[in-house]
Write a protein that holds these residues in place. Structure first.
Motif, PDB file in Angstrom:
ATOM      1  N   SER A   5      31.664   7.914 -45.658  1.00 57.02           N
ATOM      2  CA  SER A   5      30.625   8.649 -45.946  1.00 57.02           C
ATOM      3  C   SER A   5      30.326   8.559 -47.581  1.00 57.02           C
ATOM      4  N   ALA A   6      29.066   9.272 -47.960  1.00 61.73           N
ATOM      5  CA  ALA A   6      29.121   9.109 -49.367  1.00 61.73           C
ATOM      6  C   ALA A   6      28.067  10.501 -49.445  1.00 61.73           C
ATOM      7  N   GLY A   7      28.231  11.145 -50.713  1.00 58.84           N
ATOM      8  CA  GLY A   7      27.546  12.451 -50.709  1.00 58.84           C
ATOM      9  C   GLY A   7      28.254  13.671 -50.442  1.00 58.84           C
ATOM     10  N   GLU A   8      27.703  14.705 -50.398  1.00 61.78           N
ATOM     11  CA  GLU A   8      28.433  15.969 -50.086  1.00 61.78           C
ATOM     12  C   GLU A   8      28.001  16.696 -48.874  1.00 61.78           C
ATOM     13  N   LYS A   9      29.042  17.140 -48.203  1.00 63.16           N
ATOM     14  CA  LYS A   9      28.830  17.833 -46.855  1.00 63.16           C
ATOM     15  C   LYS A   9      27.926  19.083 -47.263  1.00 63.16           C
ATOM     16  N   GLY A  10      27.025  19.313 -46.358  1.00 62.09           N
ATOM     17  CA  GLY A  10      26.072  20.303 -46.647  1.00 62.09           C
ATOM     18  C   GLY A  10      24.606  19.761 -46.933  1.00 62.09           C
ATOM     19  N   GLY A  29      23.327  10.269 -52.500  1.00 68.23           N
ATOM     20  CA  GLY A  29      23.061  11.128 -53.935  1.00 68.23           C
ATOM     21  C   GLY A  29      22.051  12.383 -53.222  1.00 68.23           C
ATOM     22  N   GLU A  30      21.267  12.156 -52.217  1.00 68.43           N
ATOM     23  CA  GLU A  30      20.389  13.155 -51.873  1.00 68.43           C
ATOM     24  C   GLU A  30      20.890  13.644 -50.389  1.00 68.43           C
ATOM     25  N   TYR A  31      21.655  13.039 -49.570  1.00 65.30           N
ATOM     26  CA  TYR A  31      21.947  13.464 -48.218  1.00 65.30           C
ATOM     27  C   TYR A  31      23.545  13.282 -48.031  1.00 65.30           C
ATOM     28  N   TYR A  32      24.102  13.703 -46.858  1.00 64.03           N
ATOM     29  CA  TYR A  32      25.230  13.516 -46.693  1.00 64.03           C
ATOM     30  C   TYR A  32      25.168  12.195 -45.694  1.00 64.03           C
ATOM     31  N   ALA A  33      25.476  11.239 -46.280  1.00 63.44           N
ATOM     32  CA  ALA A  33      25.435   9.894 -45.359  1.00 63.44           C
ATOM     33  C   ALA A  33      26.661   9.477 -44.829  1.00 63.44           C
ATOM     34  N   VAL A  34      26.632   9.233 -43.350  1.00 61.25           N
ATOM     35  CA  VAL A  34      27.811   9.018 -42.742  1.00 61.25           C
ATOM     36  C   VAL A  34      27.651   7.746 -41.762  1.00 61.25           C
ATOM     37  N   GLN A  67      23.421   1.259 -47.698  1.00 61.03           N
ATOM     38  CA  GLN A  67      22.772   2.522 -47.420  1.00 61.03           C
ATOM     39  C   GLN A  67      23.692   3.795 -47.771  1.00 61.03           C
ATOM     40  N   LEU A  68      24.644   3.682 -47.497  1.00 59.11           N
ATOM     41  CA  LEU A  68      25.652   4.649 -47.946  1.00 59.11           C
ATOM     42  C   LEU A  68      25.512   5.162 -49.268  1.00 59.11           C
ATOM     43  N   ALA A  69      25.535   4.265 -50.127  1.00 58.89           N
ATOM     44  CA  ALA A  69      25.576   4.168 -51.808  1.00 58.89           C
ATOM     45  C   ALA A  69      24.356   4.592 -52.253  1.00 58.89           C
ATOM     46  N   GLU A  70      23.380   4.186 -51.418  1.00 58.78           N
ATOM     47  CA  GLU A  70      21.994   4.388 -51.881  1.00 58.78           C
ATOM     48  C   GLU A  70      21.547   5.849 -51.478  1.00 58.78           C
ATOM     49  N   PHE A  71      22.007   6.507 -50.377  1.00 60.24           N
ATOM     50  CA  PHE A  71      21.497   7.596 -49.816  1.00 60.24           C
ATOM     51  C   PHE A  71      22.362   8.852 -50.135  1.00 60.24           C
ATOM     52  N   MET A 104      22.379   5.930 -60.113  1.00 60.86           N
ATOM     53  CA  MET A 104      23.811   5.492 -59.943  1.00 60.86           C
ATOM     54  C   MET A 104      24.103   5.293 -58.425  1.00 60.86           C
ATOM     55  N   PRO A 105      24.954   4.385 -57.716  1.00 63.06           N
ATOM     56  CA  PRO A 105      25.216   4.343 -56.537  1.00 63.06           C
ATOM     57  C   PRO A 105      26.355   5.306 -56.145  1.00 63.06           C
ATOM     58  N   ALA A 106      26.091   5.997 -55.161  1.00 67.17           N
ATOM     59  CA  ALA A 106      27.219   7.182 -54.854  1.00 67.17           C
ATOM     60  C   ALA A 106      28.599   6.618 -54.384  1.00 67.17           C
ATOM     61  N   ALA A 107      29.488   7.082 -54.695  1.00 67.30           N
ATOM     62  CA  ALA A 107      30.778   6.614 -54.186  1.00 67.30           C
ATOM     63  C   ALA A 107      31.061   6.833 -52.698  1.00 67.30           C
ATOM     64  N   ILE A 108      31.463   5.670 -51.903  1.00 69.15           N
ATOM     65  CA  ILE A 108      31.937   5.780 -50.735  1.00 69.15           C
ATOM     66  C   ILE A 108      33.428   6.030 -50.347  1.00 69.15           C
ATOM     67  N   GLN A 109      33.401   7.267 -49.548  1.00 68.93           N
ATOM     68  CA  GLN A 109      35.105   7.467 -49.175  1.00 68.93           C
ATOM     69  C   GLN A 109      35.173   6.955 -47.778  1.00 68.93           C
ATOM     70  N   GLU A 110      36.239   6.146 -47.613  1.00 72.89           N
ATOM     71  CA  GLU A 110      36.685   5.582 -46.340  1.00 72.89           C
ATOM     72  C   GLU A 110      37.945   6.298 -46.131  1.00 72.89           C
ATOM     73  N   GLY A 111      38.301   6.028 -44.507  1.00 70.04           N
ATOM     74  CA  GLY A 111      39.493   6.668 -44.079  1.00 70.04           C
ATOM     75  C   GLY A 111      39.635   7.756 -43.502  1.00 70.04           C
ATOM     76  N   GLN A 112      38.418   8.303 -43.200  1.00 67.36           N
ATOM     77  CA  GLN A 112      38.086   9.939 -42.586  1.00 67.36           C
ATOM     78  C   GLN A 112      38.273   9.653 -41.141  1.00 67.36           C
ATOM     79  N   TYR A 113      38.473  10.868 -40.486  1.00 70.76           N
ATOM     80  CA  TYR A 113      38.818  10.736 -39.039  1.00 70.76           C
ATOM     81  C   TYR A 113      38.361  12.006 -38.416  1.00 70.76           C
ATOM     82  N   ALA A 114      37.705  11.789 -37.279  1.00 68.91           N
ATOM     83  CA  ALA A 114      37.347  12.952 -36.466  1.00 68.91           C
ATOM     84  C   ALA A 114      37.828  13.011 -35.279  1.00 68.91           C
ATOM     85  N   PRO A 115      38.667  14.041 -34.911  1.00 68.33           N
ATOM     86  CA  PRO A 115      39.330  13.991 -33.755  1.00 68.33           C
ATOM     87  C   PRO A 115      38.360  14.880 -32.743  1.00 68.33           C
TER      88      PRO A 115
END
Length: 298
Positions: free
Chosen positions: A23-28, A54-59, A48-52, A1-12
């Motif tokens: 990003s998709a996946g869990e940080k860590g 699951g096993e990675y933190y794809a950003v 690629q975000l949806a594909e990876f 199952m493709p991983a959910a993609i989260q948009e709207g994140q910002y890094a100052p």
């Protein structure tokens, strides 16, 4: 199952730049950092975000100058070292000391520079249709065929190129992605077109400033270009395990740019896709995903 993609994140970032990222996946989980090119944005890597995820933190960030990230007005702010610093600080912001980078086009140019300057931060490097800087410099300086193929770079460097690209509802810019004036490409659907137009409407100057800030372009009477062959290949050596995917039907970046790559990369594997164009990521996403997965398992 493709991983959910989260948009709207910002890094100052500590250097004053704020980057947007998806990003998709869990940080860590192990970090896979995807870096887009021109005239794209994070959405280039949606599959690629949806594909990876699951096993990675794809950003996938928007590089500075693109889409929802900061857009400095000074062209000098787009020199490769500044973009390299953005990516280093983004990984740090995300909590990672080492990661895998996957990059295409201008993102690939930045990734080569990153690997040369900061090899200790990368587990592996995956490049898609982006020439090694030393080989590209050599080709631009002495290969008439490459100079002709890269003539568009000087056009983009010129004042007012962003206005020309935006004219007639981004007609010229859209043609870069959609068949280069030939038959339309199936992947450039109405939904994809809508996403890209929304990105481009936010501003194009940042994107073309990458060309204006770079010393790598065909020589002209006013700008001699990359005539710095006194530099040694070993100054550009890549010591990170590197895997390259190359669509050999790339009009602007021909397969000849792979010649000599094994002389400047210590651990190299190249996969050629004869029918693939510069946009092979979009044309053959499943194949690209399979190749990336195989590289990660090396």
């Amino acid at each position: 199952m493709p991983a959910a993609i989260q948009e709207g994140q910002y890094a100052p970032l500590p250097n004053g730049t704020r980057l947007h990222y998806a990003s998709a996946g869990e940080k860590g989980k192990p970090l896979l950092l995807f870096v887009h090119g021109f005239p794209e944005f994070w959405y280039e890597w949606e599959v690629q975000l949806a594909e990876f995820g699951g096993e990675y933190y794809a950003v996938a960030p928007d590089l500075r100058g693109f889409n929802l990230s900061d857009m400095p007005s000074d062209a000098a702010a787009y020199k490769p070292r500044h973009i390299v610093d953005d990516l280093r600080l983004l990984a740090e912001h995300l909590g990672y000391e080492k990661f895998v980078m996957v990059a295409h086009d201008w993102g690939g140019a930045i990734a080569w520079n990153f690997a040369i300057a900061l090899p200790q931060l990368l587990h592996k490097l995956v490049i898609v249709n982006a020439p090694h800087p030393y080989l590209f410099m050599r080709a631009l300086a002495g290969d008439p065929a490459q100079q002709k193929a890269s003539a568009y770079m000087n056009w983009l460097r010129a004042e007012g190129s962003e206005a020309a690209l935006a004219k007639d509802d981004f007609k010229m810019l859209e043609s870069f992605l959609n068949g280069l004036g030939q038959s339309p490409t199936p992947w450039f659907t109405d939904e994809v077109r809508k996403r890209y137009h929304a990105c481009w409407a936010r501003g194009l100057t940042g994107g073309v400033n990458y060309y204006r800030a770079s010393p790598l372009h065909p020589p002209t009477a006013d700008h001699p270009g990359p005539l710095r062959l006194e530099l040694k290949a070993d100054d550009f050596r890549v010591r990170v395990p590197t895997r390259v995917i190359w669509g050999e039907s790339d009009v602007a970046l021909p397969k000849s740019l792979l010649d000599g790559l094994d002389e400047v990369v210590d651990d190299l594997r190249v996969t050629r896709i004869p029918e693939g164009s510069h946009w092979v990521i979009h044309e053959q996403p499943a194949r690209v995903n399979d190749l990336i997965r195989g590289y990660l398992a090396d």
